[in-house]
Write an enzyme that holds these catalytic residues in place. Structure first.
Site, PDB file in Angstrom:
ATOM      1  N   GLU A  37      43.838  48.823  39.325  1.00 30.99           N
ATOM      2  CA  GLU A  37      43.377  46.765  39.759  1.00 30.99           C
ATOM      3  C   GLU A  37      43.956  46.237  41.188  1.00 30.99           C
ATOM      4  OE1 GLU A  37      43.841  45.596  35.507  1.00 30.99           O
ATOM      5  OE2 GLU A  37      43.657  47.791  34.515  1.00 30.99           O
ATOM      6  N   GLU A  94      38.554  38.168  33.911  1.00 29.97           N
ATOM      7  CA  GLU A  94      39.025  38.300  32.604  1.00 29.97           C
ATOM      8  C   GLU A  94      40.730  36.732  32.529  1.00 29.97           C
ATOM      9  OE1 GLU A  94      41.724  41.330  30.293  1.00 29.97           O
ATOM     10  OE2 GLU A  94      41.013  41.039  32.343  1.00 29.97           O
TER      11      GLU A  94
END
Length: 418
Positions: free
Chosen positions: A221, A332
């Site tokens: 990520e 997120e």
């Protein structure tokens, strides 16, 4: 710079300093929780664990650069970086830069708004000496903000959307799945969203994913995040993460564990990004590329306009040692419902996708890397989805300039999001 020669303090001073540190640790541990009784034995053990961790993470510095935001950036000899604490990487020598994916032209448009962001610590013009790497120093306060010393630098579970909300994590993402993927690329505009409580965060990133959504999940990520608990402030910061067992025991943010091998002397992982985008004003974005080197199999990271940051060795992974089976792009947040209602933590700009350019957050020029090490546009199977569209939403599109893109984000708590 030579350190001043300071004589040892008398024993009474040492005792005062130790007790003060223990009291700070106790206070930090009780924030947000019911206050516990002071247990000197427990706090002394915690204090010692913190010091051991700090000695392991903070390597000897050839030079230290003071960032305007208070960060200390240590210039650490490349061969002493945290990666080489990993038992399988001891004695490893950083590899030469790999062949970039075909179709990648990082400097094709120097007037583009992409890569306008600069890391704040470098604004003074200071840099690290040749052969060293800029590493953000970890402080005692950083560790004490974590839920535990053992979990410092690690993400809570449920970091990837699994078609259901889990652990208070909420997403607005675009994704492709069902093929073999060898990398992903996007440009993301950077904001400074408001985060309601220290234990929440707001991020925008690329996920490169393999394995099931069980305990064998592998992810790489990269993106930007605002995390008061991790960094102690509300600045957006360039970050990375990896795991090979669904965030349980492997992997970490940035360089807070051994694994990622940094090769760049100008980029500090975990450092603040400046400038940031402003509502109905200037927009600043960063370009990120993660791809698998076809020759050695390692996963490389490029940040900004052609800056190779380093790589995750393939030996860290199980499924990603071969290829990815899904790529996600998007935002997120964590919703702890600390006040009994939905959090007001913002995603992206804090505005909904429908407000469009200059107001909503975006990802643009979304691409994936195929089996032939070529960057290709997303196939027809690209989908966008939001867990709670009344809180944070997403709208996708395609055009000749931005290719595949989407706007996303939102304010969190509002009259329709409670």
């Amino acid at each position: 710079m030579m350190a001043a020669n300071v004589s040892s303090p008398p024993p009474a001073v040492v005792l005062v300093v130790l007790v003060s540190s223990l009291l700070l640790a106790t206070a930090a541990a009780s924030v947000g929780n019911e206050t516990r009784g002071f247990r000197p034995g427990d706090e002394l053990r915690r204090y010692r664990r913190v010091q051991v961790l700090l000695r392991r993470l903070n390597k000897p510095a050839l030079r230290t650069i003071q960032s305007p935001d208070g960060d200390l950036i240590d210039c650490v000899a490349a061969h002493l970086q945290p990666a080489f604490d990993h038992p399988r990487l001891r004695g490893h020598r950083p590899l030469d830069p790999p062949v970039r994916p075909k179709g990648h032209h990082p400097r094709a448009n120097p007037n583009d708004t992409a890569d306008a962001g600069v890391q704040l610590w470098a604004a003074s013009g200071e840099s690290c000496p040749e052969g060293s790497l800029p590493i953000r120093r970890t402080t005692e306060a950083d560790v004490l903000r974590a839920s535990s010393v053992r979990r410092f630098g690690r993400a809570p579970a449920a970091r990837v959307r699994r078609d259901s909300v889990s652990g208070g994590h909420e997403h607005a993402v675009g994704y492709v799945a069902g093929d073999e993927y060898y990398g992903a690329k996007a440009s993301i505009n950077v904001w400074a969203p408001k985060v309601s409580t220290a234990s929440e965060f707001s991020l925008s990133q690329i996920w490169v994913i393999a394995g099931s959504f069980g305990n064998d999940l592998n992810t790489i990520e990269a993106g930007w995040q605002v995390s008061p608990q991790l960094y102690g402030d509300n600045s957006p910061r360039f970050f990375t993460y990896w795991t090979t067992d669904a965030y349980q025991t492997t992997g970490c943010y940035n360089l807070l564990c051994s694994g990622f091998i940094q090769t760049n002397s100008r980029i500090a992982m975990g450092a603040a990004i400046s400038p940031t985008s402003a509502y109905n004003a200037g927009q600043f974005d960063i370009s990120l590329l993660v791809w698998k080197d076809p020759n050695h199999g390692n996963w490389w990271l490029e940040f900004g306009n052609g800056e190779l940051v380093g790589y995750w060795p393939s030996l860290l992974f199980s499924h990603l040692a071969s290829h990815a089976s899904m790529v996600q792009f998007g935002g997120e947040v964590v919703n702890t419902r600390a006040s009994g209602s939905h959090t007001a933590t913002q995603m992206g700009s804090g505005h909904f996708a429908g407000e469009g350019f200059g107001k909503a957050s975006y990802f643009r020029n979304l691409e994936v890397v195929d089996w032939d090490n070529s960057l290709v546009p997303l196939a027809a199977g690209f989908h966008v989805t939001a867990d709670h569209p009344n809180c944070y939403d997403i709208q996708g599109g395609v055009n000749a300039v931005w290719g595949n893109y989407f706007y996303y984000g939102g304010p969190g708590r509002n009259v329709k999001c409670t």
